[in-house]
Design an enzyme around this catalytic site. Structure first.
Site, PDB file in Angstrom:
ATOM      1  N   HIS A 199      14.687 -10.846  -9.511  1.00 33.45           N
ATOM      2  CA  HIS A 199      14.524  -9.379  -8.999  1.00 33.45           C
ATOM      3  C   HIS A 199      15.594  -8.561  -9.579  1.00 33.45           C
ATOM      4  O   HIS A 199      15.658  -7.533  -9.237  1.00 33.45           O
ATOM      5  CB  HIS A 199      14.182  -9.159  -7.562  1.00 33.45           C
ATOM      6  N   LYS A 203       8.417  -6.492  -4.468  1.00 35.36           N
ATOM      7  CA  LYS A 203       7.284  -6.036  -4.007  1.00 35.36           C
ATOM      8  C   LYS A 203       6.401  -5.238  -4.994  1.00 35.36           C
ATOM      9  O   LYS A 203       5.660  -4.314  -4.601  1.00 35.36           O
ATOM     10  CB  LYS A 203       7.263  -5.208  -2.687  1.00 35.36           C
ATOM     11  N   SER A 219       5.505  -1.123   0.886  1.00 36.65           N
ATOM     12  CA  SER A 219       5.354  -2.874   0.680  1.00 36.65           C
ATOM     13  C   SER A 219       6.735  -3.390   1.379  1.00 36.65           C
ATOM     14  O   SER A 219       7.033  -4.414   1.896  1.00 36.65           O
ATOM     15  CB  SER A 219       4.819  -3.208  -0.479  1.00 36.65           C
TER      16      SER A 219
HETATM   17  S1  PPS Z   1       7.761 -10.397  -3.757  1.00 35.16           S
HETATM   18  O1  PPS Z   1       8.333 -10.852  -2.618  1.00 35.16           O
HETATM   19  O2  PPS Z   1       8.901  -9.341  -4.335  1.00 35.16           O
HETATM   20  O3  PPS Z   1       7.769 -11.409  -4.826  1.00 35.16           O
HETATM   21  O4  PPS Z   1       6.525  -9.394  -3.796  1.00 35.16           O
HETATM   22  P1  PPS Z   1       5.543  -9.200  -4.656  1.00 35.16           P
HETATM   23  O5  PPS Z   1       4.517 -10.319  -5.115  1.00 35.16           O
HETATM   24  O6  PPS Z   1       6.146  -8.430  -5.984  1.00 35.16           O
HETATM   25  O7  PPS Z   1       4.729  -8.096  -4.098  1.00 35.16           O
HETATM   26  C1  PPS Z   1       3.755  -8.153  -3.017  1.00 35.16           C
HETATM   27  C2  PPS Z   1       2.737  -6.974  -3.039  1.00 35.16           C
HETATM   28  O8  PPS Z   1       1.813  -7.383  -3.971  1.00 35.16           O
HETATM   29  C3  PPS Z   1       0.487  -7.401  -3.700  1.00 35.16           C
HETATM   30  N1  PPS Z   1      -0.238  -8.381  -4.389  1.00 35.16           N
HETATM   31  C4  PPS Z   1      -1.291  -8.098  -5.108  1.00 35.16           C
HETATM   32  N2  PPS Z   1      -1.837  -6.808  -4.976  1.00 35.16           N
HETATM   33  C5  PPS Z   1      -2.989  -6.638  -5.957  1.00 35.16           C
HETATM   34  N3  PPS Z   1      -3.758  -7.892  -6.306  1.00 35.16           N
HETATM   35  C6  PPS Z   1      -3.041  -9.175  -6.339  1.00 35.16           C
HETATM   36  N4  PPS Z   1      -3.626 -10.016  -6.785  1.00 35.16           N
HETATM   37  C7  PPS Z   1      -1.894  -9.251  -5.498  1.00 35.16           C
HETATM   38  N5  PPS Z   1      -0.966 -10.353  -5.108  1.00 35.16           N
HETATM   39  C8  PPS Z   1      -0.204  -9.834  -4.196  1.00 35.16           C
HETATM   40  C9  PPS Z   1       0.743  -7.820  -2.115  1.00 35.16           C
HETATM   41  O9  PPS Z   1      -0.410  -7.609  -1.410  1.00 35.16           O
HETATM   42  C10 PPS Z   1       2.037  -6.990  -1.735  1.00 35.16           C
HETATM   43  O10 PPS Z   1       1.603  -5.523  -1.804  1.00 35.16           O
HETATM   44  P2  PPS Z   1       1.239  -4.858  -0.309  1.00 35.16           P
HETATM   45  O11 PPS Z   1       1.211  -3.099  -0.843  1.00 35.16           O
HETATM   46  O12 PPS Z   1       2.142  -5.150   0.689  1.00 35.16           O
HETATM   47  O13 PPS Z   1      -0.104  -5.354   0.103  1.00 35.16           O
END
Ligand code: PPS
Length: 304
Positions: free
Chosen positions: A117, A56, A147
């Site tokens: 991860h 996340k 998150s």
């Molecule tokens: S995972 O399941 O570990 O692969 O998830 P991960 O992709 O690491 O994290 C998901 C969070 O990243 C946010 N996210 C983004 N934020 C800003 N810009 C972009 N383009 C973007 N893409 C993914 C996503 O909304 C999750 O964060 P939260 O705070 O829950 O919204």
């Protein structure tokens, strides 16, 4: 968008929440540990690129950025398959008929980009031996915890968790999948001194996406024209990715990821922790944080 059959998720039988078991001192989903010998023996190739994060922290975001850079800003090429088929998630072990990340990675021709991860001690040794390039993204602990909490609610494969306060205590204690956030971000911060690792921050990517995308391109030895750069900035914005079925995990069966509970692309901001932490939780968190991070040069922004 009409999806090709291979792009659609296939619903497996009844999906059960996992339990965590110890793996080299780190709590990990039992399915991963059951396949540990094969994962540990994974053969990285010298031209593999590894994307690694604590869960996340912005994994999907950096995956889309990297794929766009590698494809010269061609969004059509990046729509060839969902994120996890373009960039396999190494240690993800799913019930059949779904394929595991390991199988997908092994079957992929070079050059490959692979997601993990893992904390440094869990990464299969061949990645270090082959001196693979690695991109690590770290996110401030408070937003990362929030998150992760919501992800446990919507992902039916994650372990059962209690309410927010209980989750927060478990998260601080490292009693969650992939273990302690502190050990993770610190381990990779140290590793970058001896390996080709680009260490990025979610908050910097929010603040100045063009600058961070340029850093990634440079790390990969590629140059981006202004027009390609601006296409990538636009295509990888939160709003674009939320609407993109190849990047928003909507192709995964809802028996696994239930976006009605909480969308995978939830808020995508810095500072959402303020909506979740009580004053007392915040004070306790700040105390523990100060202790655990007192002897590192690693710093984070919790608001922009
Ligand atoms: S995972 O399941 O570990 O692969 O998830 P991960 O992709 O690491 O994290 C998901 C969070 O990243 C946010 N996210 C983004 N934020 C800003 N810009 C972009 N383009 C973007 N893409 C993914 C996503 O909304 C999750 O964060 P939260 O705070 O829950 O919204």
């Amino acid at each position: 968008m009409d999806l090709k059959p291979e792009q659609k998720g296939v619903a497996p039988g009844p999906f059960k929440r996992t339990v965590l078991v110890d793996c080299k001192g780190v709590p990990m989903p039992k399915e991963t540990v059951e396949h540990w010998d094969r994962i540990w023996a994974f053969q990285a190739r010298p031209d593999d690129l590894l994307i690694c994060t604590y869960p996340k922290a912005g994994t999907t975001w950096i995956q889309e950025i990297v794929d766009m850079i590698q494809n010269g800003g061609d969004a059509q090429k990046c729509a060839r398959a969902p994120t996890d088929k373009r960039i396999p998630y190494l240690e993800l072990c799913l019930p059949k008929p779904l394929s595991s990340g390991l199988e997908d990675a092994e079957a992929m021709p070079s050059p490959r980009t692979i997601k993990s991860h893992f904390s440094v001690q869990l990464l299969p040794p061949s990645f270090w031996e082959q001196n693979c390039k690695m991109i690590y993204v770290a996110r401030n602990i408070k937003d990362n915890a929030v998150s992760y909490f919501h992800f446990h609610l919507m992902n039916k494969g994650m372990p059962e968790i209690g309410p927010w306060d209980q989750f927060l205590q478990d998260f601080i204690a490292g009693k969650v999948a992939y273990g302690s956030w502190f050990d993770h971000v610190r381990g990779w911060w140290k590793a970058k001194d001896r390996h080709p690792i680009l260490y990025l921050f979610y908050e910097d990517m929010k603040k100045d996406p063009a600058q961070e995308i340029q850093k990634v391109a440079k790390f990969l030895g590629l140059e981006l024209s202004e027009s390609v750069l601006s296409k990538i900035v636009q295509h990888t914005s939160f709003e674009s990715m939320k609407a993109n079925p190849m990047a928003n995990y909507s192709t995964v069966p809802s028996s696994i990821l239930d976006h009605t509970v909480s969308p995978f692309m939830r808020k995508g901001i810095v500072g959402d922790w303020k909506e979740h932490f009580t004053v007392a939780q915040n004070e306790q968190f700040d105390d523990i944080y100060a202790q655990k991070m007192r002897d590192t040069s690693l710093t984070f922004q919790t608001q922009l």
